[in-house]
Motif scaffolding. Structure first.
Motif, PDB file in Angstrom:
ATOM      1  N   SER A  12       0.993  -1.267   0.122  1.00  0.00           N
ATOM      2  CA  SER A  12       0.257   0.023   0.169  1.00  0.00           C
ATOM      3  C   SER A  12       0.887   1.245   0.092  1.00  0.00           C
ATOM      4  N   PHE A  13       0.625   2.186  -0.937  1.00  0.00           N
ATOM      5  CA  PHE A  13       1.427   3.115  -0.880  1.00  0.00           C
ATOM      6  C   PHE A  13       0.499   4.796  -1.136  1.00  0.00           C
ATOM      7  N   ASP A  14       0.976   5.757  -0.323  1.00  0.00           N
ATOM      8  CA  ASP A  14       0.463   7.038  -0.278  1.00  0.00           C
ATOM      9  C   ASP A  14      -0.036   7.502  -1.885  1.00  0.00           C
ATOM     10  N   ALA A  15       1.225   7.523  -2.419  1.00  0.00           N
ATOM     11  CA  ALA A  15       1.280   8.305  -3.757  1.00  0.00           C
ATOM     12  C   ALA A  15       1.998   7.412  -4.661  1.00  0.00           C
ATOM     13  N   CYS A  16       2.007   7.931  -6.039  1.00  0.00           N
ATOM     14  CA  CYS A  16       2.617   7.060  -7.060  1.00  0.00           C
ATOM     15  C   CYS A  16       4.006   7.191  -7.125  1.00  0.00           C
ATOM     16  N   LYS A  17       4.480   8.574  -6.743  1.00  0.00           N
ATOM     17  CA  LYS A  17       5.898   8.677  -6.821  1.00  0.00           C
ATOM     18  C   LYS A  17       6.876   7.761  -5.497  1.00  0.00           C
ATOM     19  N   ASP A  18       5.994   7.269  -4.748  1.00  0.00           N
ATOM     20  CA  ASP A  18       6.566   6.309  -3.936  1.00  0.00           C
ATOM     21  C   ASP A  18       6.579   4.729  -4.416  1.00  0.00           C
ATOM     22  N   VAL A  19       5.617   4.509  -5.276  1.00  0.00           N
ATOM     23  CA  VAL A  19       5.905   3.378  -6.093  1.00  0.00           C
ATOM     24  C   VAL A  19       6.936   3.317  -6.835  1.00  0.00           C
ATOM     25  N   ALA A  20       7.252   4.284  -7.857  1.00  0.00           N
ATOM     26  CA  ALA A  20       8.301   4.517  -8.773  1.00  0.00           C
ATOM     27  C   ALA A  20       9.791   4.495  -7.799  1.00  0.00           C
ATOM     28  N   GLU A  39      -0.252   9.499 -17.737  1.00  0.00           N
ATOM     29  CA  GLU A  39       0.215  10.835 -17.808  1.00  0.00           C
ATOM     30  C   GLU A  39      -0.317  11.797 -16.541  1.00  0.00           C
ATOM     31  N   PRO A  40      -1.293  11.874 -16.085  1.00  0.00           N
ATOM     32  CA  PRO A  40      -1.411  12.708 -14.653  1.00  0.00           C
ATOM     33  C   PRO A  40      -0.782  12.221 -13.490  1.00  0.00           C
ATOM     34  N   PHE A  41      -0.836  11.256 -13.240  1.00  0.00           N
ATOM     35  CA  PHE A  41      -0.159  10.481 -12.248  1.00  0.00           C
ATOM     36  C   PHE A  41       1.400   9.830 -12.252  1.00  0.00           C
ATOM     37  N   PHE A  42       2.062   9.682 -13.616  1.00  0.00           N
ATOM     38  CA  PHE A  42       3.299   9.489 -13.623  1.00  0.00           C
ATOM     39  C   PHE A  42       4.132  10.045 -14.646  1.00  0.00           C
ATOM     40  N   GLY A  43       3.339  10.997 -15.460  1.00  0.00           N
ATOM     41  CA  GLY A  43       3.903  11.691 -16.518  1.00  0.00           C
ATOM     42  C   GLY A  43       5.034  12.560 -16.045  1.00  0.00           C
TER      43      GLY A  43
END
Length: 372
Positions: A12-20, A39-43
């Motif tokens: 579980s992650f709070d934000a997409c940048k944490d996944v990357a 694009e809006p979340f990882f772009g």
């Protein structure tokens, strides 16, 4: 008896940048997604992975020809990992990419399911609250040459990792939210009724039903926007239901929905919803005991009614979330009924074996007719 099958590591992650950052996404990775999601979340993260967008190969739910085209485009890339960032269609395609050998077609994979091997590590980030597919080992494709949807199933198709990121649901269009959360409700109910349900899967199924219906009640009472603070609950419910049906299985609702979806291109969650309560009513007309009695009792407690009224009250609540269309609005006619009933019995025995009670061809036809 197997109690619970759960292969992926669940994060579980709070934000997409944490996944990357956690997975260190790099040049030898492939990301399968949709532009409007990616694009809006990882772009803005400028990830070096190779990007593959489903819509470049066709619209709608995955077909054999669409997946064959993606396999051909990725031939020779030597990808180490596949990241699936999307809804059920993206996840189903990614599972195929993870096991397909070089030069194989979808038909080849169906013909030799027993020999499938994990060739690339699979990491799944669901962006809807419905499929539960991030924790299951099945991919549903429309086999256009056969005229129906069918499951491709293998132990090798489990993801290595599943990551829940509620942020990814924040821009989910309402129609997609409604259909996908209804899909999760069907998963939970069918796995609860399955003869393969266990003490563990029943706990998961029941909690998923409670989370989804309590969310729907809040939306009924406070307006559809009341769902937004509850997206984490709906995402959790979807995963719980996925874990439950990954062991206990889905049944007649899914089996009957596949010819409908395959012929008229009805989205999966919506086609399940179209038949959901009618299948439950058919079961109830045959016998009310055991797990069905338990489901009706659970529904009655949540909805504040008697068990005898539970299915009627459920239909009323679900119609607030998504109006229920008759099958004729999708294009189905009386002439399709016997054809679809035969198709279900001929191609969906993998699902029908999980029915609460067996259904004959005549009973399946009666379910379709009742919804025309």
């Amino acid at each position: 008896m197997l109690q619970l099958r759960f292969a992926p590591q669940l994060h579980s992650f709070d934000a997409c940048k944490d996944v990357a950052e956690y997975f260190r996404i790099g040049q030898d990775d492939v990301i399968l997604s949709n532009r409007y999601i990616y694009e809006p979340f990882f772009g803005g993260l400028n990830l070096p992975a190779r990007l593959v967008f489903q819509e470049d190969f066709g619209e709608g739910e995955p077909t054999d020809s669409m997946v064959d085209a993606i396999l051909a485009a990725l031939g020779g890339t030597g990808a180490r990992r596949i990241f699936a960032i999307g809804g059920g269609s993206v996840i189903d395609i990614a599972k195929v990419l993870a096991v397909a050998p070089e030069g194989a077609s979808v038909d080849d994979l169906y013909a030799d399911m027993a020999s499938l091997e994990a060739r690339r590590e699979l990491i799944i980030l669901p962006t809807t609250c419905g499929t539960g597919s991030e924790v299951t080992n099945i991919s549903i494709l429309n086999r256009t040459r056969l005229g129906t949807k069918m499951g491709l199933v293998s132990e090798s198709m489990y993801a290595a990792h599943a990551a829940l990121v509620p942020e990814l649901l924040s821009r989910l269009p309402y129609q997609v939210f409604a259909a996908s959360s209804l899909d999760a409700l069907v998963h939970a109910a069918e796995s609860l009724l399955s003869p393969n349900a266990t003490d563990f899967t029943r706990l998961l199924s029941r909690e998923a039903i409670v989370l989804i219906l309590n969310g729907y009640l809040k939306m009924r009472d406070e307006g559809l926007q009341a769902r937004l603070p509850l997206l984490k609950d709906f995402l959790l419910a979807s995963t719980l239901a996925g874990l439950a049906f990954g062991t206990a299985g889905c049944a007649a609702v899914h089996a009957l929905s596949y010819p409908l979806g395959g012929t008229f291109h009805v989205p999966h969650g919506e086609s399940n919803y179209a038949l959901f309560t009618q299948v439950l009513k058919s079961y109830r007309s045959i016998r009310v005991e055991g797990s069905l009695a338990g489901l009706l009792e659970l529904l009655s407690r949540i909805l504040g009614c008697s068990p005898e009224r539970a299915l009627d009250e459920l239909e009323t609540l679900l119609a607030v979330i998504l109006p229920l269309k008759p099958l004729r609005e999708y294009g189905m006619t009386e002439q399709h009924v016997p054809e679809f009933a035969r198709n279900v019995l001929a191609t969906q025995q993998r699902l029908l074996k999980n029915n609460f009670t067996p259904l004959s061809e005549e009973e399946i036809a009666a379910i379709y007719r009742a919804r025309l």
